[in-house]
Write a protein that holds these residues in place. Structure first.
Motif, PDB file in Angstrom:
ATOM      1  N   THR A  17     -10.574  22.480  70.834  1.00 39.83           N
ATOM      2  CA  THR A  17     -10.508  23.809  71.419  1.00 39.83           C
ATOM      3  C   THR A  17      -9.320  23.874  72.373  1.00 39.83           C
ATOM      4  OG1 THR A  17     -11.786  25.486  72.601  1.00 39.83           O
ATOM      5  CG2 THR A  17     -12.065  23.206  73.326  1.00 39.83           C
ATOM      6  N   THR A  18      -9.283  24.882  73.206  1.00 41.28           N
ATOM      7  CA  THR A  18      -8.196  25.057  74.166  1.00 41.28           C
ATOM      8  C   THR A  18      -8.748  25.029  75.578  1.00 41.28           C
ATOM      9  OG1 THR A  18      -8.398  27.466  74.200  1.00 41.28           O
ATOM     10  CG2 THR A  18      -6.974  26.509  72.501  1.00 41.28           C
ATOM     11  N   VAL A  19      -7.866  24.783  76.527  1.00 45.92           N
ATOM     12  CA  VAL A  19      -8.273  24.804  77.927  1.00 45.92           C
ATOM     13  C   VAL A  19      -8.765  26.194  78.307  1.00 45.92           C
ATOM     14  CG1 VAL A  19      -7.452  24.598  80.312  1.00 45.92           C
ATOM     15  CG2 VAL A  19      -6.775  22.901  78.612  1.00 45.92           C
ATOM     16  N   SER A  20      -8.146  27.228  77.773  1.00 51.82           N
ATOM     17  CA  SER A  20      -8.585  28.595  78.067  1.00 51.82           C
ATOM     18  C   SER A  20     -10.028  28.812  77.657  1.00 51.82           C
ATOM     19  CB  SER A  20      -7.681  29.611  77.360  1.00 51.82           C
ATOM     20  OG  SER A  20      -6.367  29.552  77.867  1.00 51.82           O
ATOM     21  N   GLU A  21     -10.397  28.289  76.495  1.00 50.02           N
ATOM     22  CA  GLU A  21     -11.781  28.441  76.045  1.00 50.02           C
ATOM     23  C   GLU A  21     -12.724  27.628  76.919  1.00 50.02           C
ATOM     24  OE1 GLU A  21     -14.580  27.890  72.066  1.00 50.02           O
ATOM     25  OE2 GLU A  21     -12.408  27.605  71.950  1.00 50.02           O
ATOM     26  N   LEU A  22     -12.291  26.438  77.320  1.00 48.69           N
ATOM     27  CA  LEU A  22     -13.115  25.637  78.221  1.00 48.69           C
ATOM     28  C   LEU A  22     -13.392  26.381  79.519  1.00 48.69           C
ATOM     29  CD1 LEU A  22     -11.783  21.962  78.011  1.00 48.69           C
ATOM     30  CD2 LEU A  22     -13.982  22.831  77.250  1.00 48.69           C
ATOM     31  N   LEU A  23     -12.411  27.134  79.978  1.00 52.27           N
ATOM     32  CA  LEU A  23     -12.555  27.855  81.241  1.00 52.27           C
ATOM     33  C   LEU A  23     -13.259  29.194  81.059  1.00 52.27           C
ATOM     34  CD1 LEU A  23      -9.061  27.154  82.847  1.00 52.27           C
ATOM     35  CD2 LEU A  23     -11.212  25.963  83.233  1.00 52.27           C
ATOM     36  N   GLY A  24     -13.655  29.495  79.847  1.00 49.95           N
ATOM     37  CA  GLY A  24     -14.415  30.717  79.614  1.00 49.95           C
ATOM     38  C   GLY A  24     -13.576  31.956  79.472  1.00 49.95           C
ATOM     39  N   GLU A  25     -12.270  31.808  79.280  1.00 50.51           N
ATOM     40  CA  GLU A  25     -11.425  32.974  79.105  1.00 50.51           C
ATOM     41  C   GLU A  25     -11.627  33.551  77.701  1.00 50.51           C
ATOM     42  OE1 GLU A  25      -7.433  31.897  79.903  1.00 50.51           O
ATOM     43  OE2 GLU A  25      -7.835  31.203  81.949  1.00 50.51           O
ATOM     44  N   VAL A  26     -11.688  34.851  77.612  1.00 55.53           N
ATOM     45  CA  VAL A  26     -11.881  35.519  76.326  1.00 55.53           C
ATOM     46  C   VAL A  26     -10.521  35.679  75.650  1.00 55.53           C
ATOM     47  CG1 VAL A  26     -12.694  37.584  75.153  1.00 55.53           C
ATOM     48  CG2 VAL A  26     -13.887  36.752  77.196  1.00 55.53           C
ATOM     49  N   PRO A  27     -10.335  35.082  74.471  1.00 60.53           N
ATOM     50  CA  PRO A  27      -9.033  35.199  73.817  1.00 60.53           C
ATOM     51  C   PRO A  27      -8.794  36.614  73.325  1.00 60.53           C
ATOM     52  CG  PRO A  27     -10.614  34.166  72.352  1.00 60.53           C
ATOM     53  CD  PRO A  27     -11.292  34.328  73.681  1.00 60.53           C
ATOM     54  N   PRO A  28      -7.540  37.041  73.258  1.00 62.40           N
ATOM     55  CA  PRO A  28      -7.253  38.370  72.728  1.00 62.40           C
ATOM     56  C   PRO A  28      -7.562  38.434  71.240  1.00 62.40           C
ATOM     57  CG  PRO A  28      -5.234  37.107  73.032  1.00 62.40           C
ATOM     58  CD  PRO A  28      -6.334  36.302  73.644  1.00 62.40           C
ATOM     59  N   GLU A  29      -7.774  39.641  70.761  1.00 60.11           N
ATOM     60  CA  GLU A  29      -8.036  39.839  69.339  1.00 60.11           C
ATOM     61  C   GLU A  29      -6.831  39.365  68.539  1.00 60.11           C
ATOM     62  OE1 GLU A  29     -10.626  40.910  66.331  1.00 60.11           O
ATOM     63  OE2 GLU A  29     -10.958  41.012  68.497  1.00 60.11           O
ATOM     64  N   ARG A  30      -7.074  38.515  67.537  1.00 59.67           N
ATOM     65  CA  ARG A  30      -5.984  37.965  66.751  1.00 59.67           C
ATOM     66  C   ARG A  30      -5.951  38.610  65.371  1.00 59.67           C
ATOM     67  NH1 ARG A  30      -7.766  32.523  68.822  1.00 59.67           N
ATOM     68  NH2 ARG A  30      -6.244  31.875  70.381  1.00 59.67           N
ATOM     69  N   GLU A  31      -4.750  38.858  64.903  1.00 64.29           N
ATOM     70  CA  GLU A  31      -4.568  39.399  63.564  1.00 64.29           C
ATOM     71  C   GLU A  31      -4.806  38.273  62.551  1.00 64.29           C
ATOM     72  OE1 GLU A  31      -4.172  41.224  60.324  1.00 64.29           O
ATOM     73  OE2 GLU A  31      -3.924  42.418  62.155  1.00 64.29           O
ATOM     74  N   PRO A  32      -5.760  38.412  61.629  1.00 63.15           N
ATOM     75  CA  PRO A  32      -6.068  37.315  60.715  1.00 63.15           C
ATOM     76  C   PRO A  32      -5.065  37.150  59.576  1.00 63.15           C
ATOM     77  CG  PRO A  32      -7.464  39.190  60.240  1.00 63.15           C
ATOM     78  CD  PRO A  32      -6.682  39.549  61.468  1.00 63.15           C
ATOM     79  N   ILE A  33      -4.254  38.182  59.319  1.00 59.58           N
ATOM     80  CA  ILE A  33      -3.325  38.135  58.188  1.00 59.58           C
ATOM     81  C   ILE A  33      -1.919  37.816  58.687  1.00 59.58           C
ATOM     82  CG2 ILE A  33      -2.382  39.377  56.208  1.00 59.58           C
ATOM     83  CD1 ILE A  33      -5.423  38.837  56.148  1.00 59.58           C
ATOM     84  N   VAL A  34      -1.272  36.856  58.043  1.00 59.98           N
ATOM     85  CA  VAL A  34       0.116  36.502  58.362  1.00 59.98           C
ATOM     86  C   VAL A  34       0.956  36.862  57.138  1.00 59.98           C
ATOM     87  CG1 VAL A  34       1.708  34.664  59.003  1.00 59.98           C
ATOM     88  CG2 VAL A  34      -0.648  34.638  59.871  1.00 59.98           C
ATOM     89  N   ARG A  35       1.785  37.879  57.261  1.00 59.26           N
ATOM     90  CA  ARG A  35       2.588  38.358  56.144  1.00 59.26           C
ATOM     91  C   ARG A  35       3.792  37.455  55.914  1.00 59.26           C
ATOM     92  NH1 ARG A  35      -0.800  41.713  53.434  1.00 59.26           N
ATOM     93  NH2 ARG A  35      -1.760  43.222  54.867  1.00 59.26           N
ATOM     94  N   GLY A  36       4.171  37.315  54.648  1.00 62.55           N
ATOM     95  CA  GLY A  36       5.370  36.561  54.325  1.00 62.55           C
ATOM     96  C   GLY A  36       6.601  37.194  54.950  1.00 62.55           C
ATOM     97  N   GLY A  37       7.471  36.371  55.489  1.00 62.63           N
ATOM     98  CA  GLY A  37       8.682  36.875  56.124  1.00 62.63           C
ATOM     99  C   GLY A  37       8.482  37.412  57.512  1.00 62.63           C
ATOM    100  N   ARG A  38       7.250  37.274  58.055  1.00 56.20           N
ATOM    101  CA  ARG A  38       6.979  37.793  59.398  1.00 56.20           C
ATOM    102  C   ARG A  38       7.761  37.029  60.461  1.00 56.20           C
ATOM    103  NH1 ARG A  38       0.842  38.219  61.941  1.00 56.20           N
ATOM    104  NH2 ARG A  38       1.423  38.816  64.060  1.00 56.20           N
ATOM    105  N   ALA A  39       7.877  35.716  60.265  1.00 55.23           N
ATOM    106  CA  ALA A  39       8.614  34.884  61.218  1.00 55.23           C
ATOM    107  C   ALA A  39       9.776  34.225  60.500  1.00 55.23           C
ATOM    108  CB  ALA A  39       7.693  33.824  61.826  1.00 55.23           C
ATOM    109  N   GLU A  40      10.892  34.149  61.181  1.00 52.90           N
ATOM    110  CA  GLU A  40      12.070  33.512  60.606  1.00 52.90           C
ATOM    111  C   GLU A  40      11.834  32.007  60.507  1.00 52.90           C
ATOM    112  OE1 GLU A  40      14.953  34.705  59.427  1.00 52.90           O
ATOM    113  OE2 GLU A  40      14.187  36.753  59.687  1.00 52.90           O
ATOM    114  N   PRO A  41      12.214  31.392  59.373  1.00 48.76           N
ATOM    115  CA  PRO A  41      12.117  29.935  59.296  1.00 48.76           C
ATOM    116  C   PRO A  41      13.111  29.286  60.244  1.00 48.76           C
ATOM    117  CG  PRO A  41      13.294  30.798  57.404  1.00 48.76           C
ATOM    118  CD  PRO A  41      12.769  31.988  58.157  1.00 48.76           C
ATOM    119  N   PHE A  42      12.848  28.065  60.606  1.00 43.36           N
ATOM    120  CA  PHE A  42      13.799  27.360  61.454  1.00 43.36           C
ATOM    121  C   PHE A  42      13.962  25.939  60.943  1.00 43.36           C
ATOM    122  CE2 PHE A  42       9.674  26.556  63.315  1.00 43.36           C
ATOM    123  CZ  PHE A  42       9.716  25.220  63.688  1.00 43.36           C
ATOM    124  N   GLU A  43      15.078  25.312  61.297  1.00 38.66           N
ATOM    125  CA  GLU A  43      15.384  23.969  60.839  1.00 38.66           C
ATOM    126  C   GLU A  43      15.373  22.998  62.010  1.00 38.66           C
ATOM    127  OE1 GLU A  43      18.908  23.654  58.535  1.00 38.66           O
ATOM    128  OE2 GLU A  43      18.301  25.174  57.065  1.00 38.66           O
TER     129      GLU A  43
END
Length: 211
Positions: free
Chosen positions: A77-103
């Motif tokens: 898990t994460t430290v934020s979850e251990l501390l009881g912080e509520v995570p923001p709503e996350r988008e479950p879909i990751v579209r192709g080309g959304r992030a630039e590849p890197f080397e």
């Protein structure tokens, strides 16, 4: 070497932030039991004594921030979850080309998941001859699946040759090397549980050392 007490950082100096942590005792106990770990097993992985971890779980001691980082990694898990912080709503879909590849060091990385997750998936392009001699050892688990080309995976003293459709799942504390086995290079899907680490610091690239 003695274990840092509550209110102390890993170097033995006072850790003022630990005095302001919320009561994490119930959450620590809940996470350990949810992972089906005994007190002794969890304490051993965290580098603590069972008595110390028991005091953390009952609220008689407050964990330092280094302790929270270690326990979060063990419990997936994460430290934020251990501390009881509520995570923001996350988008479950990751579209192709959304992030630039890197080397990094000859390999090309494509993000295949969202940020801030316990698992970090990537699609990797591995050219022949890049990073083949680099041995890596670090906490976590790794899973990889060969999409194209042939891959040479060394785990300890054993070498495995993987073809498209082959996969591997192993403990990252096992010394390992990953390399393309042929001049055509290789492409693979890769998932790591090294929590909250930048992609460039993962075991499959970047300049960060792993010991």
């Amino acid at each position: 070497m003695s274990t840092p007490s509550a209110g102390e950082a890993a170097d033995g100096l006072p850790d003022p932030l630990s005095d302001h942590l919320p009561d994490v005792a119930p959450r620590l106990r809940e996470l350990r039991r949810g992972r089906r770990l005994t007190l002794e097993a969890a304490a051993r992985r965290a580098g603590l004594s069972p008595a110390h971890l028991s005091r953390l779980e009952t609220g008689h001691r407050q964990p330092s921030l280094p302790m929270l980082l270690g326990l979060a990694r063990i419990y997936g898990t994460t430290v934020s979850e251990l501390l009881g912080e509520v995570p923001p709503e996350r988008e479950p879909i990751v579209r192709g080309g959304r992030a630039e590849p890197f080397e990094a060091d000859g390999w090309t990385y494509h993000q295949a998941g969202g940020p801030g997750r316990a698992m970090q998936p990537l699609r990797l392009e591995v050219p022949y001859g890049a990073q083949g001699d680099l041995v890596r050892v670090h906490p976590g688990e790794e899973w990889l699946y060969v999409l194209d080309g042939r891959l040479r995976l060394s785990l300890g003293d054993t070498v495995h040759l993987l073809a498209p459709g082959d996969s591997a799942h192993f403990d990252s504390l096992t010394p390992h090397r990953i390399a393309a086995a042929g001049p055509e290079g290789a492409e693979l899907l890769f998932v790591h549980t090294l929590l909250q680490s930048p992609a460039a610091d993962l075991c499959v690239g970047g300049s960060a050392p792993h010991v």
